[in-house]
Design a protein around this motif. Structure first.
Motif, PDB file in Angstrom:
ATOM      1  N   LYS A  24       0.932  -1.212  -0.033  1.00  0.00           N
ATOM      2  CA  LYS A  24       0.043  -0.187   0.040  1.00  0.00           C
ATOM      3  C   LYS A  24       0.747   1.285  -0.060  1.00  0.00           C
ATOM      4  O   LYS A  24       0.366   2.141  -0.648  1.00  0.00           O
ATOM      5  N   LEU A  25       1.816   1.311   0.843  1.00  0.00           N
ATOM      6  CA  LEU A  25       2.994   2.335   1.027  1.00  0.00           C
ATOM      7  C   LEU A  25       3.554   2.525  -0.434  1.00  0.00           C
ATOM      8  O   LEU A  25       3.737   3.938  -0.897  1.00  0.00           O
ATOM      9  N   ASN A  46       1.218   4.315  -2.635  1.00  0.00           N
ATOM     10  CA  ASN A  46       0.602   5.638  -2.266  1.00  0.00           C
ATOM     11  C   ASN A  46       1.853   6.534  -2.674  1.00  0.00           C
ATOM     12  O   ASN A  46       1.638   7.467  -3.064  1.00  0.00           O
ATOM     13  N   GLU A  47       3.085   5.950  -2.806  1.00  0.00           N
ATOM     14  CA  GLU A  47       4.314   6.615  -3.034  1.00  0.00           C
ATOM     15  C   GLU A  47       4.202   6.987  -4.752  1.00  0.00           C
ATOM     16  O   GLU A  47       4.434   8.014  -5.154  1.00  0.00           O
ATOM     17  N   THR A  87       1.266   7.264  -6.182  1.00  0.00           N
ATOM     18  CA  THR A  87       0.423   8.337  -6.490  1.00  0.00           C
ATOM     19  C   THR A  87       1.056   9.709  -6.148  1.00  0.00           C
ATOM     20  O   THR A  87       0.732  10.652  -6.969  1.00  0.00           O
ATOM     21  N   LEU A  88       1.783   9.620  -5.180  1.00  0.00           N
ATOM     22  CA  LEU A  88       2.599  10.992  -4.958  1.00  0.00           C
ATOM     23  C   LEU A  88       3.404  11.286  -5.958  1.00  0.00           C
ATOM     24  O   LEU A  88       3.448  12.471  -6.294  1.00  0.00           O
ATOM     25  N   ARG A 146       1.495  12.894  -8.603  1.00  0.00           N
ATOM     26  CA  ARG A 146       1.111  14.035  -8.437  1.00  0.00           C
ATOM     27  C   ARG A 146       2.134  15.184  -8.443  1.00  0.00           C
ATOM     28  O   ARG A 146       2.053  16.373  -8.873  1.00  0.00           O
ATOM     29  N   GLY A 147       3.418  14.735  -8.262  1.00  0.00           N
ATOM     30  CA  GLY A 147       4.632  15.804  -8.270  1.00  0.00           C
ATOM     31  C   GLY A 147       5.130  15.680  -9.782  1.00  0.00           C
ATOM     32  O   GLY A 147       5.962  16.527  -9.971  1.00  0.00           O
ATOM     33  N   ASP A 206       8.682  16.273   1.309  1.00  0.00           N
ATOM     34  CA  ASP A 206       8.305  14.862   1.841  1.00  0.00           C
ATOM     35  C   ASP A 206       9.123  14.769   3.163  1.00  0.00           C
ATOM     36  O   ASP A 206       8.576  13.690   4.091  1.00  0.00           O
ATOM     37  N   LYS A 230       6.287  15.414   9.090  1.00  0.00           N
ATOM     38  CA  LYS A 230       6.406  14.184   8.288  1.00  0.00           C
ATOM     39  C   LYS A 230       7.364  13.307   8.549  1.00  0.00           C
ATOM     40  O   LYS A 230       7.146  12.061   9.027  1.00  0.00           O
ATOM     41  N   LYS A 281      11.218   6.602  -1.907  1.00  0.00           N
ATOM     42  CA  LYS A 281      11.185   8.025  -2.468  1.00  0.00           C
ATOM     43  C   LYS A 281      12.172   8.027  -3.675  1.00  0.00           C
ATOM     44  O   LYS A 281      11.655   8.841  -4.570  1.00  0.00           O
TER      45      LYS A 281
END
Lengths: 200, 219
Positions: free
Chosen positions: B7-8, B11-12, B14-15, B18-19, B74, B79, B97
């Motif tokens: 899941k992480l 989600n990364e 997705t991030l 978006r970036g 990030d 965070k 990342k």
């Protein structure tokens, strides 16, 4: 039990606090009080092992707190928000629950979200939310991350009366269930039998 | 744990998507820089090596800026505090990342590269070797840049200057990449091996040093 013995902390040549000592046992809530700049946030950061004290000891069940203990036993909610502005509220919830390795059924998660957020549209981007709504995301972790110790930095700041009441209920239940909580707050806390430590 | 790790990763991803806007802006600036370069030298006949060297230098700076930007947002203090208290090691988050930054930069370069090559007057037959070269060298650049970024975003401004200590780590990449521009026929088997080996070396210590610096300097 968390035991703090003769703790001092300095930033450079600036001594923030000196010889702080107290104990907090399971089933107890400790409220740190003090004027701005007295070191409440710094003390909490010391307890969670983010910062190293100048001198003194911080013990959890008789042992020094290392990064392993901190990550497995402590939940820390600071003053500033940690969510990603370019993710939606729902995406942020999923992200941070994954980061904290939380496995709950969709049903429990939805109930917790509804308890805090009521009818809020979860697809809103995080930057579209108000300060109080953003703060609720942090507090959602309290409901879903199962760790024995909660360290909360000014958890009531910016929240409406209704949400403060809900958070107070959460804190009371945690204390009843053998939890150990340390918070800093300028407000009075309406939880019975809580202890107060005044930083000078 | 594995379920949440996946899941992480998702989600990364997705991030990272978006970036992408920021990366597109950076590549648009590259297009402008390439156009200025070509226009400025329109009366001069220059070798392909010069165009490739120019491209490489700009990509190098784009990577540094992108890593710096991602790390500044990030790994802001709140965070970072949550990542440190997460059951997942900070090194894993740093690795994820970095890999996401890599895919973001590489994927968009692959899209932009035909236009860039045309502007710089490089034959499109070099498209594949240039993309492969970038794919291999970018991994090391990003992992080294992450160490630099973890120091420059520190709370203590005075310490930021120490990030220059990581700059010598870029030298092998710079030397070999410049050497590649001399090898226009791209007979590069040994060069490729160098990049893979250097990346593996970086992979071994970069996430450790990056997360150490983040923990010590940014919380």
């Amino acid at each position: 039990m968390i035991e703090i013995k003769n703790l001092s902390f300095a930033r450079g040549n600036n001594l923030i606090f000196q010889n702080v000592s107290f104990r907090v046992k399971p089933n107890e809530l400790m409220v740190l009080k003090g004027a701005n700049g007295q070191g409440k946030t710094t003390l909490l950061s010391n307890i969670v092992n983010f910062l190293e004290p100048l001198e003194g000891d911080i013990l959890y069940h008789g042992k020094s707190i290392d990064s392993h203990t901190a990550s497995h036993c402590f939940l820390y909610i600071g003053e500033n928000n940690f969510a990603y502005d370019n993710l939606s509220l729902n995406e942020n919830i999923k992200y941070w629950l994954a980061v904290h390795n939380v496995n709950f059924s969709q049903e429990i998660r939805d109930k917790s979200i509804k308890f805090l957020f009521n009818e809020l549209n979860l697809n809103l981007k995080f930057y579209q939310l108000s300060y109080g709504q953003k703060k609720k995301l942090q507090l959602l972790l309290l409901m879903l991350v199962n760790k024995p110790v909660w360290i909360l930095d000014d958890p009531f700041n910016g929240l409406d009366k209704n949400t403060v009441k809900k958070i107070t209920t959460l804190l009371s239940k945690k204390v009843e269930n053998n939890g150990l909580i340390i918070i800093s707050s300028h407000q009075d806390v309406s939880i019975p039998n809580h202890k107060i430590f005044q930083l000078k | 744990m594995i379920n949440n790790f996946l899941k992480l990763v998702k989600n990364e991803f997705t991030l990272m998507l978006r970036g992408s806007v920021f990366t597109i802006v950076l590549y648009s600036l590259l297009l402008i820089a390439a156009s200025i370069f070509s226009l400025a030298l329109r009366h001069v006949s220059f070798d392909i090596e010069i165009a490739i060297a120019f491209l490489w230098v700009i990509i190098f700076f784009i990577s540094l800026i992108k890593v710096e930007k991602v790390y500044a947002t990030d790994f802001s203090e709140p965070k970072l505090q949550q990542y440190i208290l997460s059951p997942f090691a900070l090194e894993i988050v740093v690795f994820l990342k970095n890999i996401m930054i890599y895919f973001n930069l590489l994927f968009l370069f692959i899209i932009f590269s035909p236009i860039i090559l045309i502007i710089l007057g490089i034959q499109l037959s070099y498209l594949l070797p240039i993309n492969i070269l970038l794919a291999l060298s970018l991994l090391s650049i990003i992992f080294i840049s992450s160490m630099t970024a973890s120091i420059t975003i520190s709370k203590n401004n005075k310490l930021s200057i120490t990030s220059v200590l990581t700059l010598p780590l870029f030298i092998p990449i710079l030397i070999f990449s410049m050497a590649l521009t001399d090898v226009v026929d791209f007979q590069l088997n040994k060069m490729y091996l160098f990049f893979v080996a250097y990346f593996l070396l970086n992979l071994a210590f970069s996430p450790l040093l990056t997360s150490f610096a983040l923990k010590k300097l940014s919380v």
